[in-house]
Write a protein that holds these residues in place. Structure first.
Motif, PDB file in Angstrom:
ATOM      1  N   ILE A  77      78.551 173.286  -7.484  1.00  0.00           N
ATOM      2  CA  ILE A  77      78.320 171.996  -6.818  1.00  0.00           C
ATOM      3  C   ILE A  77      78.782 172.093  -5.367  1.00  0.00           C
ATOM      4  CG2 ILE A  77      78.768 169.509  -6.846  1.00  0.00           C
ATOM      5  CD1 ILE A  77      79.644 169.848  -9.789  1.00  0.00           C
ATOM      6  N   HIS A 101      73.886 171.863  -7.347  1.00  0.00           N
ATOM      7  CA  HIS A 101      73.937 170.413  -7.285  1.00  0.00           C
ATOM      8  C   HIS A 101      74.583 170.001  -5.954  1.00  0.00           C
ATOM      9  CE1 HIS A 101      73.054 170.405 -11.608  1.00  0.00           C
ATOM     10  NE2 HIS A 101      73.962 171.381 -11.705  1.00  0.00           N
ATOM     11  N   VAL A 103      76.283 166.713  -3.651  1.00  0.00           N
ATOM     12  CA  VAL A 103      76.811 165.355  -3.502  1.00  0.00           C
ATOM     13  C   VAL A 103      77.035 165.117  -2.017  1.00  0.00           C
ATOM     14  CG1 VAL A 103      78.712 163.789  -4.023  1.00  0.00           C
ATOM     15  CG2 VAL A 103      77.934 165.412  -5.762  1.00  0.00           C
ATOM     16  N   ASP A 127      71.089 168.038  -9.482  1.00  0.00           N
ATOM     17  CA  ASP A 127      71.392 166.664  -9.088  1.00  0.00           C
ATOM     18  C   ASP A 127      71.585 166.547  -7.580  1.00  0.00           C
ATOM     19  OD1 ASP A 127      71.403 165.618 -11.698  1.00  0.00           O
ATOM     20  OD2 ASP A 127      73.475 166.253 -12.022  1.00  0.00           O
ATOM     21  N   TYR A 129      73.317 163.491  -5.506  1.00  0.00           N
ATOM     22  CA  TYR A 129      73.989 162.194  -5.629  1.00  0.00           C
ATOM     23  C   TYR A 129      74.477 161.718  -4.263  1.00  0.00           C
ATOM     24  CZ  TYR A 129      74.148 161.803 -10.764  1.00  0.00           C
ATOM     25  OH  TYR A 129      73.830 161.638 -12.077  1.00  0.00           O
ATOM     26  N   ASP A 315      80.966 160.808  -8.023  1.00  0.00           N
ATOM     27  CA  ASP A 315      79.655 161.445  -8.169  1.00  0.00           C
ATOM     28  C   ASP A 315      79.804 162.861  -8.726  1.00  0.00           C
ATOM     29  OD1 ASP A 315      77.969 159.425  -7.400  1.00  0.00           O
ATOM     30  OD2 ASP A 315      77.614 160.174  -5.374  1.00  0.00           O
ATOM     31  N   ASP A 318      80.302 162.801 -12.387  1.00  0.00           N
ATOM     32  CA  ASP A 318      79.046 162.522 -13.090  1.00  0.00           C
ATOM     33  C   ASP A 318      78.160 163.757 -13.154  1.00  0.00           C
ATOM     34  OD1 ASP A 318      79.577 159.964 -13.787  1.00  0.00           O
ATOM     35  OD2 ASP A 318      78.231 159.009 -12.365  1.00  0.00           O
ATOM     36  N   VAL A 319      78.108 164.503 -12.058  1.00  0.00           N
ATOM     37  CA  VAL A 319      77.296 165.726 -12.045  1.00  0.00           C
ATOM     38  C   VAL A 319      77.820 166.718 -13.082  1.00  0.00           C
ATOM     39  CG1 VAL A 319      76.650 167.750 -10.676  1.00  0.00           C
ATOM     40  CG2 VAL A 319      76.549 165.475  -9.646  1.00  0.00           C
ATOM     41  N   ASN A 322      76.738 165.737 -16.457  1.00  0.00           N
ATOM     42  CA  ASN A 322      75.327 166.085 -16.659  1.00  0.00           C
ATOM     43  C   ASN A 322      75.175 167.562 -16.993  1.00  0.00           C
ATOM     44  OD1 ASN A 322      74.652 163.454 -16.052  1.00  0.00           O
ATOM     45  ND2 ASN A 322      73.971 163.891 -13.959  1.00  0.00           N
ATOM     46  N   ARG A 330      69.461 162.071 -13.412  1.00  0.00           N
ATOM     47  CA  ARG A 330      69.553 162.183 -11.963  1.00  0.00           C
ATOM     48  C   ARG A 330      69.370 160.835 -11.287  1.00  0.00           C
ATOM     49  NH1 ARG A 330      66.062 166.671 -13.189  1.00  0.00           N
ATOM     50  NH2 ARG A 330      67.444 168.419 -13.621  1.00  0.00           N
TER      51      ARG A 330
END
Length: 429
Positions: A77, A101, A103, A127, A129, A315, A318-319, A322, A330
């Motif tokens: 991420i 991902h 954010v 994702d 976010y 966020d 949450d990722v 997921n 998403r």
């Protein structure tokens, strides 16, 4: 706890990036327990590795080479806190294509290029976010997308820029002139050295574009948002507003009326008993009206290291969930319709107008006559004493279209006994 490790990197170690890093380090145990993983900050990009920082990270974590983050296959991420468009957008695109991902707190990038980035994230099954892009620590994006999704949202209206709200609070409560308050805000770090984006309303417009797209299900181009800043607000207008029972705030206003979207950012007079009137200093507040839920207001710190960092780390969590549950949850673009943006000339509002006129009999009659000829009716009038052979004539209208008010003012400006149109503010009751 699952032994799997989630590796996180941060692009940018400024105010917001530092807040994210502090939260990840300070709350690492609690965060890891909540996601059932070990969450590890492994890389931080900073363009200047020699500068002094409040937060000292290990040398092997720091880098000034973007590819150390973007091309590292171990990183899961990426948190983007650089801001702006260049080179940030290219960094984010590169990260998404590498199936990482992302954010972000970047309201300008999301407002201008969100659809493109959402599609790229979907294509690469990652994702993207952006909760922190509006309202700092206020959970407004998630509320609109999840908690209020059963509603037809009719209106989003709010104070979404802390810098301008701080300036207006000082002007209203202490009578300080705009230029002096701006200088003070810059000294305290509330305003940037170049404050244009804040005081001229661009920052609020980016946020309104994001909020309106989610609330009304249709993309809103930044260029379609009517935009006015706060640099022309004068103390006399603040005084008259108080006398009339109003407070001046820079509002971002989004409404859906007859399947058209109304989007505007401008100084607005609101009644002094309105919930938004009590939002002062650098705080933000967003008023939402839904057909089922009625009226709600979200309030909190809209900027700053830790509040914005809080939204980003939420966020991030949450990722990770997921990833763990292999869910396709998403937060992408919810723009499933293509609604027209209402022309500014067609919007309906009340108006506050201050004219500087020659102190002679018949002036008010002439002004009122022109207003009447253009379908503008007057609700109240204030007329004060002379200032250098002129008097301020202050009027508040009933509901009228913007087009009619502007046509009337053009004609009034041509009157010999009208020196100038000192100010115009829209009034939201």
């Amino acid at each position: 706890m699952d032994d799997s490790e989630i590796k996180v990197a941060i692009l940018g170690l400024g105010t917001v990036g530092s807040g994210v890093a502090k939260i990840l380090l300070k709350n690492s145990y609690n965060i890891s327990q909540k996601v059932n993983n070990t969450v590890k900050l492994v890389k931080v990009l900073d363009k200047d590795l020699t500068r002094e920082r409040e937060l000292n990270l290990p040398a092997d974590v720091m880098t000034d080479n973007p590819d150390d983050v973007l091309l590292d296959p171990e990183i899961d991420i990426i948190v983007e806190t650089i801001g702006g468009i260049n080179p940030t957008k290219e960094f984010v695109i590169k990260a998404l294509k590498a199936k990482k991902h992302v954010v972000t707190a970047n309201k300008e990038m999301v407002a201008k290029y969100g659809n493109e980035l959402f599609k790229l994230a979907d294509k690469n099954e990652v994702d993207f976010y952006f909760e922190a892009s509006v309202g700092g620590g206020i959970p407004i994006i998630r509320s609109l997308k999840e908690s209020l999704t059963a509603n037809q949202i009719q209106e989003v209206m709010g104070i979404v820029n802390g810098t301008t709200n701080y300036i207006l609070t000082k002007m209203i409560q202490e009578g300080v002139k705009f230029d002096n308050v701006l200088a003070e805000a810059q000294q305290k770090g509330y305003a940037e050295p170049d404050p244009t984006s804040d005081i001229e309303g661009y920052d609020s417009a980016y946020k309104l574009s994001i909020l309106s797209a989610i609330a009304f299900g249709s993309s809103v181009n930044i260029d379609d948002i009517h935009l006015e800043g706060i640099s022309d607000i004068r103390q006399e207008d603040i005084t008259y507003a108080k006398e009339l029972g109003y407070v001046i705030k820079l509002l971002a206003i989004g409404k859906e009326v007859d399947e058209e979207i109304e989007v505007r950012v401008h100084p607005t007079m609101i009644p002094d008993d309105h919930p938004l009137a009590a939002v002062n200093d650098a705080f933000n507040a967003i008023f939402v009206k839904g057909d089922a839920v009625g009226e709600l207001m979200y309030y909190g710190q809209g900027a700053g290291s830790m509040p914005t960092g809080s939204a980003i780390v939420a966020d991030l969590i949450d990722v990770i969930r997921n990833i763990n549950y292999k869910t396709n949850n998403r937060i992408s673009c919810s723009c499933y319709e293509d609604k027209d943006v209402k022309s500014m000339s067609d919007i309906i509002s009340k108006y506050y107008i201050r004219l500087e006129v020659i102190d002679e009999p018949g002036v008010l009659s002439s002004v009122s006559g022109i207003f009447g000829d253009n379908n503008v009716s007057i609700e109240s009038v204030i007329q004060k004493g002379k200032v250098d052979d002129t008097v301020p004539l202050v009027l508040v209208t009933h509901q009228v279209t913007e087009g009619d008010i502007q046509t009337a003012l053009k004609e009034i400006k041509e009157l010999d006994r009208v020196n100038e149109i000192g100010s115009l503010f829209r009034v939201e009751d």
